[in-house]
Write a protein that holds these residues in place. Structure first.
Motif, PDB file in Angstrom:
ATOM      1  N   GLN A  27      -5.658   4.666  -6.428  1.00 30.65           N
ATOM      2  CA  GLN A  27      -4.582   3.662  -6.355  1.00 30.65           C
ATOM      3  C   GLN A  27      -4.358   3.071  -7.741  1.00 30.65           C
ATOM      4  N   SER A  49       1.494   0.178  -1.137  1.00 34.26           N
ATOM      5  CA  SER A  49       1.203  -1.060  -0.413  1.00 34.26           C
ATOM      6  C   SER A  49       1.974  -2.192  -1.051  1.00 34.26           C
ATOM      7  N   CYS A  97       2.605  -6.377  -5.717  1.00 34.67           N
ATOM      8  CA  CYS A  97       2.548  -7.674  -5.041  1.00 34.67           C
ATOM      9  C   CYS A  97       3.270  -8.711  -5.908  1.00 34.67           C
ATOM     10  N   CYS A 108      -2.850  -8.159  -0.742  1.00 33.88           N
ATOM     11  CA  CYS A 108      -3.375  -8.048  -2.115  1.00 33.88           C
ATOM     12  C   CYS A 108      -4.899  -8.052  -2.019  1.00 33.88           C
ATOM     13  N   ASP A 127      -2.615  -0.358  -9.464  1.00 31.50           N
ATOM     14  CA  ASP A 127      -2.094  -1.692  -9.141  1.00 31.50           C
ATOM     15  C   ASP A 127      -0.986  -2.035 -10.125  1.00 31.50           C
ATOM     16  N   HIS A 184      -0.041   0.017  -5.530  1.00 28.24           N
ATOM     17  CA  HIS A 184      -0.034  -1.323  -4.927  1.00 28.24           C
ATOM     18  C   HIS A 184       0.848  -2.244  -5.760  1.00 28.24           C
ATOM     19  N   ILE A 201      -7.193  -3.672  -0.687  1.00 28.53           N
ATOM     20  CA  ILE A 201      -6.527  -3.428  -1.965  1.00 28.53           C
ATOM     21  C   ILE A 201      -7.529  -3.263  -3.123  1.00 28.53           C
TER      22      ILE A 201
END
Ligand code: MET
Ligand SMILES: [Zn+2]
Length: 749
Positions: free
Chosen positions: A593, A660, A640, A721, A595, A638, A427
């Protein structure tokens, strides 16, 4: 009129409470020292409020850890496993908040949940079959006596029975209704004691009423209070709400025997409409939450005065929209904020001043205050960036669409940068060793020059890339050794934000955050991650993924502007990240990516408002970041920390090339299958928050389950993560097993 607040920050002007609680846990101070420091903080807080001119002060808004946990402990909602430890009441309380070492290992603390849509986390009380609800504690009474002795007109506050019950988790076989009687009896006992102590009022916080209660919820509320209110004796009861309006409950509340209702006029979009349409009884007092308790801006006095004049209410007390807990304490501690921005800002102490000023103006005193205040709102703040606002105005639907559809992109991406089936990646961050921390510290303390730090970081990154290649990962990352914090590493590089020196707020337990303030239009002025990422790509033939913090996380974890909607700031950040992504792409990075751990943290509290209040623009904001990328560039997202099964339709609309997700929720996989989810996903293969080794076999089983539900073509393989929280050896072992499991699977399919 009378002025009051719902609650004041308790962490201490110089984080005294945080330091004291932590010192108590490291056994450098005693329980008596801790109590003494706590009493000093309370005394200072009351003194500050009284000196500011606030007439009526809350008590028991203080807490070592959390007000929900305090209330649970007060009424003996202490799970068996903590009771059994036979610790002192104080240590039992801390064990529930922090966990504790026992003869058989570490007993983890109570689980936490997010407090409405704030950054604050509360502990979830547990009700089991052996719970005996009983008033066993003395904290609110002790603090009431303390304030009284100091000569303050004090109003005890406490979480009310409805919110406590709704926010508790039932772990045994009983139903909610089995606990009602116990709750009623225990709160009645509390009423009696306060009555005997000479309290005239009691504030019961029932913010759970803003969470769109159902008919059954309202019946539960009525049931509890119909039993409880006849037992109030001489005591007057303020039913306090916050964080939104109580449109579903309003009619019922005005008909019940409360002496006052506290309503939120800031986040409560329909609060005023409820009053205008349904009236407000003459025999009750309205605690009008007209000063924003959770954002850092000066109140617009004229707006509030107009609102108060419109209200057909006989008795009003001026108050805040919620507890000031979510604000830093005082602007006075800040020495580096530009002079021209200071008049616009108001932390907790300045909010007290706002309340008193509004009260003066209502009484016809100090008219000059209004003129000064109006200057702030009638003139431009000088924080505009016309280049950015023009760019926003010219956005068209093409700005939210990539050049080709995902299916087409997948083919060209695979041709441009081929990857095996079930590509493996991480990640972004790799574990931080003691040497890594020392290097950062030395740089901060000026013991390393910028050039020395950069060269050492570069070497570290090089070693990390070698490690990733050795592990056999397919898509590599820099390891984020140049980074400190995923928020400040980005917002400090963009224009439009303000940063403070000491403006800490409590997030959970004694953890604190120092959110940035969005001051003006946000713009990208220079590359942020490009040098580091491109340098990494120079060192390897495998693709290196660029990693950026997403626009929604950056806005959701900042204090937002009040002069433009949040959507505007989010779109500006998205454009800035679009520029950064473009710069990465032109420097040879083909996978990017973003986050978004805070993707859903500003979701409206009512589900019916999710799209209109947030998703309709949040989806576009994310798509904007990627829309100008070449079709050959893979765009990953991503997320989480959160649960996703109820928003899968939204996630699929983000048009990512891969998503993700942390996969702690055991129902996620089936939900993805049932939703016919089309975005390729990487489900967290192991938990990065826990120092636990996974066996290759369990990883193989996990992958097989994912393949069975989602097919092998659209799956990525990654941890849940970043790895920066794990010890190095554990992280590397888990990664090695993750890659080995993937290779085993590739051979059999
Ligand atoms: C809380 S999400 C963190 C993502 C970040 N890229 C990391 O790997 O640490
Ligand atoms: Zn994460």
């Amino acid at each position: 009129m009378t002025t009051t607040i719902i609650g004041y920050p308790r962490i201490g002007r110089h984080l005294e409470l945080k330091k004291a609680v932590e010192a108590y846990h490291s056994q450098t101070i005693t329980a008596a020292d801790l109590n003494r420091i706590a009493a000093q903080i309370r005394q200072q807080n009351w003194q500050t409020q009284a000196q500011a001119g606030i007439d009526w002060l809350p008590v028991n808004d203080f807490s070592y850890e959390d007000q929900v946990l305090d209330t649970a402990a007060l009424f003996n909602l202490i799970p068996q496993r903590f009771q059994q430890l036979q610790l002192s009441p104080l240590d039992t309380y801390f064990a529930m908040a922090r966990g504790t070492q026992t003869a058989t290992g570490f007993l983890p603390p109570l689980k936490m949940a997010t407090w409405f849509n704030t950054r604050y986390g509360y502990f979830i009380p547990e009700l089991d079959d052996s719970t005996t609800i009983q008033l066993t504690g003395t904290k609110p009474f002790d603090e009431f006596k303390e304030a009284k002795q100091l000569g303050y007109h004090a109003r005890p506050t406490i979480i009310g029975p409805y919110t406590l019950l709704k926010f508790s988790r039932i772990t045994g076989t009983q139903k909610i209704s089995d606990y009602i009687e116990g709750f009623v009896a225990a709160y009645a006992q509390l009423f009696k004691q306060f009555d005997q102590l000479g309290a005239d009022w009691l504030q019961l916080d029932e913010p759970a009423l803003v969470l769109a209660p159902t008919k059954a919820d309202l019946a539960l509320f009525r049931h509890i209070y119909t039993a409880l209110l006849p037992q109030k004796g001489q005591l007057k009861i303020l039913l306090q709400t916050a964080y939104g309006d109580i449109r579903e409950a309003y009619a019922q509340l005005i008909s019940q025997d409360f002496d006052a209702l506290g309503l939120d006029f800031v986040d409560g979009q329909q609060t005023e409409a409820c009053i205008q349409e349904q009236g407000f009884p003459d025999d009750k007092i309205l605690f009008a939450g007209i000063v924003n308790g959770r954002n850092v801006w000066r109140t617009n006095y004229q707006t509030v005065l107009n609102q108060l004049h419109r209200l057909p209410v006989k008795h009003v007390v001026l108050s805040t929209s919620c507890s000031l807990l979510h604000l830093p304490i005082s602007l006075k501690s800040e020495t580096t904020l530009p002079e021209h921005v200071r008049p616009y800002l108001a932390f907790a102490d300045e909010k007290l001043a706002d309340l008193v000023a509004i009260n003066d103006l209502l009484a016809g005193r100090k008219p000059a205050l209004l003129l000064v205040n109006q200057q702030l709102f009638n003139h431009s703040r000088g924080a505009e960036n016309t280049r950015v606002t023009e760019r926003l105005q010219t956005l068209t639907s093409a700005d939210y669409h990539r050049k080709s559809e995902r299916a087409v992109r997948q083919q060209v991406q695979q041709r441009a940068v081929p990857l095996p089936m079930l590509p493996t990646t991480t990640i972004g961050s790799f574990p931080q060793t003691a040497a890594d921390q020392q290097r950062k510290m030395a740089f901060k303390q000026g013991k390393l020059t910028q050039a020395q730090f950069q060269s050492a970081t570069h070497k570290r990154m090089q070693a990390c890339l070698t490690e990733q290649t050795k592990l056999g990962l397919d898509v590599l990352v820099t390891g984020e050794y140049d980074r400190d914090d995923m928020i400040s590493d980005f917002d400090h590089q963009l224009s439009g934000f303000l940063f403070t020196e000491h403006a800490w707020i409590q997030t959970f337990g004694t953890y604190c955050a120092q959110p940035p303030i969005i001051w003006g239009d946000i713009a990208w002025t220079h590359p942020i991650t490009v040098a580091e990422t491109a340098a990494a790509q120079q060192l390897t033939n495998r693709p290196v993924k660029g990693v950026l913090t997403g626009p929604l996380t950056l806005v959701n974890w900042a204090y937002p502007r009040e002069d433009v909607p949040l959507r505007v700031s989010a779109t500006q950040i998205a454009l800035a990240l679009q520029d950064e992504a473009h710069a990465l792409e032109t420097n040879g990075i083909h996978i990017i990516q973003i986050d978004e751990p805070a993707f859903r943290s500003q979701l409206p509290l009512r589900r019916t408002d999710w799209y209109t209040g947030y998703f309709n623009w949040a989806i576009k904001v994310i798509r904007l970041v990627a829309s100008r990328l070449q079709s050959t560039t893979r765009f990953h997202i991503h997320m989480c920390y959160d649960h996703y099964t109820d928003i899968l339709d939204v996630l699929d609309q983000l048009d990512a090339d891969a998503l993700s997700l942390s996969a702690k929720d055991p129902t996620l996989l089936d939900a993805l299958h049932d939703a016919h989810f089309t975005t390729p996903v990487g489900l967290g293969m192991f938990d990065t928050a826990q120092f636990k080794l996974s066996t290759t076999d369990t990883l193989v089983t996990k992958l097989q389950a994912s393949i069975k539900q989602l097919g092998p073509e659209h799956l990525w393989v990654n941890p849940d993560c970043g790895l920066k929280t794990l010890p190095e050896a554990d992280a590397l072992t888990n990664l090695e097993r993750m890659v080995r499991a993937t290779k085993q699977i590739r051979e059999i399919i």
